[in-house]
Structure formats: C-alpha cells, structure tokens
Motif scaffolding. Structure first.
Motif, short mmCIF file in Angstrom:
data_model
loop_
_atom_site.label_atom_id
_atom_site.label_comp_id
_atom_site.label_asym_id
_atom_site.label_seq_id
_atom_site.Cartn_x
_atom_site.Cartn_y
_atom_site.Cartn_z
N UNK A 64 27.41 -34.84 -28.07
CA UNK A 64 27.89 -34.58 -26.71
C UNK A 64 26.86 -34.93 -25.64
N UNK A 65 25.58 -34.90 -25.97
CA UNK A 65 24.55 -35.18 -24.95
C UNK A 65 23.98 -36.59 -25.03
N UNK A 66 24.28 -37.33 -26.09
CA UNK A 66 23.74 -38.68 -26.23
C UNK A 66 24.48 -39.66 -25.33
N UNK A 67 23.74 -40.65 -24.84
CA UNK A 67 24.36 -41.72 -24.07
C UNK A 67 23.61 -43.02 -24.36
N UNK A 68 24.26 -44.13 -24.04
CA UNK A 68 23.66 -45.45 -24.22
C UNK A 68 22.48 -45.60 -23.27
N UNK A 69 21.32 -46.01 -23.77
CA UNK A 69 20.15 -46.16 -22.89
C UNK A 69 20.30 -47.34 -21.92
N UNK A 70 21.21 -48.27 -22.20
CA UNK A 70 21.41 -49.43 -21.34
C UNK A 70 22.44 -49.17 -20.24
N UNK A 71 23.61 -48.67 -20.64
CA UNK A 71 24.71 -48.50 -19.68
C UNK A 71 24.92 -47.05 -19.25
N UNK A 72 24.28 -46.11 -19.93
CA UNK A 72 24.43 -44.67 -19.70
C UNK A 72 25.84 -44.16 -20.01
N UNK A 73 26.61 -44.93 -20.77
CA UNK A 73 27.94 -44.51 -21.19
C UNK A 73 27.84 -43.50 -22.33
N UNK A 74 28.84 -42.63 -22.45
CA UNK A 74 28.89 -41.73 -23.60
C UNK A 74 29.01 -42.53 -24.90
N UNK A 75 28.58 -41.92 -25.99
CA UNK A 75 28.66 -42.55 -27.31
C UNK A 75 29.58 -41.74 -28.21
N UNK A 76 30.24 -42.43 -29.13
CA UNK A 76 31.11 -41.79 -30.11
C UNK A 76 30.78 -42.36 -31.48
N UNK A 77 31.06 -41.58 -32.52
CA UNK A 77 30.88 -42.09 -33.87
C UNK A 77 31.83 -43.25 -34.12
N UNK A 78 31.35 -44.26 -34.80
CA UNK A 78 32.20 -45.41 -35.14
C UNK A 78 33.24 -44.99 -36.16
N UNK A 79 34.44 -45.54 -36.00
CA UNK A 79 35.50 -45.30 -36.97
C UNK A 79 35.38 -46.27 -38.13
N UNK A 80 36.24 -46.07 -39.13
CA UNK A 80 36.20 -46.90 -40.34
C UNK A 80 36.47 -48.37 -40.04
N UNK A 81 37.42 -48.67 -39.16
CA UNK A 81 37.76 -50.06 -38.83
C UNK A 81 36.59 -50.75 -38.12
N UNK A 82 35.95 -50.04 -37.21
CA UNK A 82 34.80 -50.60 -36.50
C UNK A 82 33.65 -50.87 -37.45
N UNK A 83 33.39 -49.91 -38.31
CA UNK A 83 32.30 -50.05 -39.28
C UNK A 83 32.55 -51.20 -40.25
N UNK A 84 33.80 -51.34 -40.70
CA UNK A 84 34.15 -52.43 -41.61
C UNK A 84 33.97 -53.79 -40.94
N UNK A 85 34.42 -53.92 -39.70
CA UNK A 85 34.29 -55.19 -38.98
C UNK A 85 32.81 -55.55 -38.79
N UNK A 86 32.01 -54.57 -38.40
CA UNK A 86 30.58 -54.80 -38.21
C UNK A 86 29.91 -55.22 -39.52
N UNK A 87 30.20 -54.51 -40.60
CA UNK A 87 29.56 -54.83 -41.88
C UNK A 87 30.02 -56.17 -42.44
N UNK A 88 31.26 -56.58 -42.17
CA UNK A 88 31.70 -57.94 -42.56
C UNK A 88 30.87 -58.99 -41.83
N UNK A 89 30.69 -58.79 -40.54
CA UNK A 89 29.90 -59.74 -39.75
C UNK A 89 28.43 -59.75 -40.20
N UNK A 90 27.89 -58.59 -40.53
CA UNK A 90 26.51 -58.52 -41.03
C UNK A 90 26.42 -59.30 -42.34
#
Length: 88
Positions: free
Chosen positions: A7-33
């Motif tokens: 709840x207190x974390x934010x992006x150091x670049x944009x200062x936007x709130x952060x959320x845990x990545x979902x399964x679809x996001x994580x899968x897409x990122x790991x495929x690209x990696x």
C-alpha cells in the motif's frame, strides 16, 4: 508480499502506485525473457525469469521482487513496451 508494504510502495520514476503482477503478466514477461528480448533500465539484458513482480498502475513499468524484497531501482526497471503480448 505484505499488504501494508504494498500500500505504501510507489514507482520511483513515475510515483504511480504498484500492484502485484498477475499470472498473465508474469507469463508474458517470462516468455520475453526466455527469448532474450527484455532489457532493464540500465540497458542490460534480463536473463533469468522472475517469480514475482510489481507493475505500475498504467502497466508500463515492472519491478522484480527478489526473496520477498521489491527491487525499486530505476536501473532495474523493465519497460513493458518491449514485451509485445504484455497485458494492458
């Protein structure tokens, strides 16, 4: 990850709130990696898949979580524009 911390974390670049990545996001990122197509903010190639990550509210930036510790460094940020099938 502890909800109170999230709840207190934010992006150091944009200062936007952060959320845990979902399964679809994580899968897409790991495929690209796996394809060698992901660079960090410092230009280095991300070689190892991640098990957890945080994503900004606009889904443009990802930060990995290592051993339950968010790595909120601009040099370690991952721009999702380089991931063709990243959910928006």
């Amino acid at each position: 990850m502890d909800r109170k911390l999230l709840d207190i974390l934010c992006c150091p670049l944009s200062r936007q709130p952060l959320a845990l990545m979902g399964a679809a996001e994580l899968a897409a990122l790991n495929r690209a990696i796996g394809n060698g197509a992901v660079k960090r903010g410092d230009g280095g190639v991300l070689a190892q898949p991640i098990t957890q990550g945080l994503v900004t509210l606009d889904h443009k930036t990802v930060y990995r979580i290592d051993d339950s510790i968010p790595v909120l460094l601009a040099d370690e940020a991952i721009d999702t524009a380089q991931i063709a099938d990243f959910p928006r």
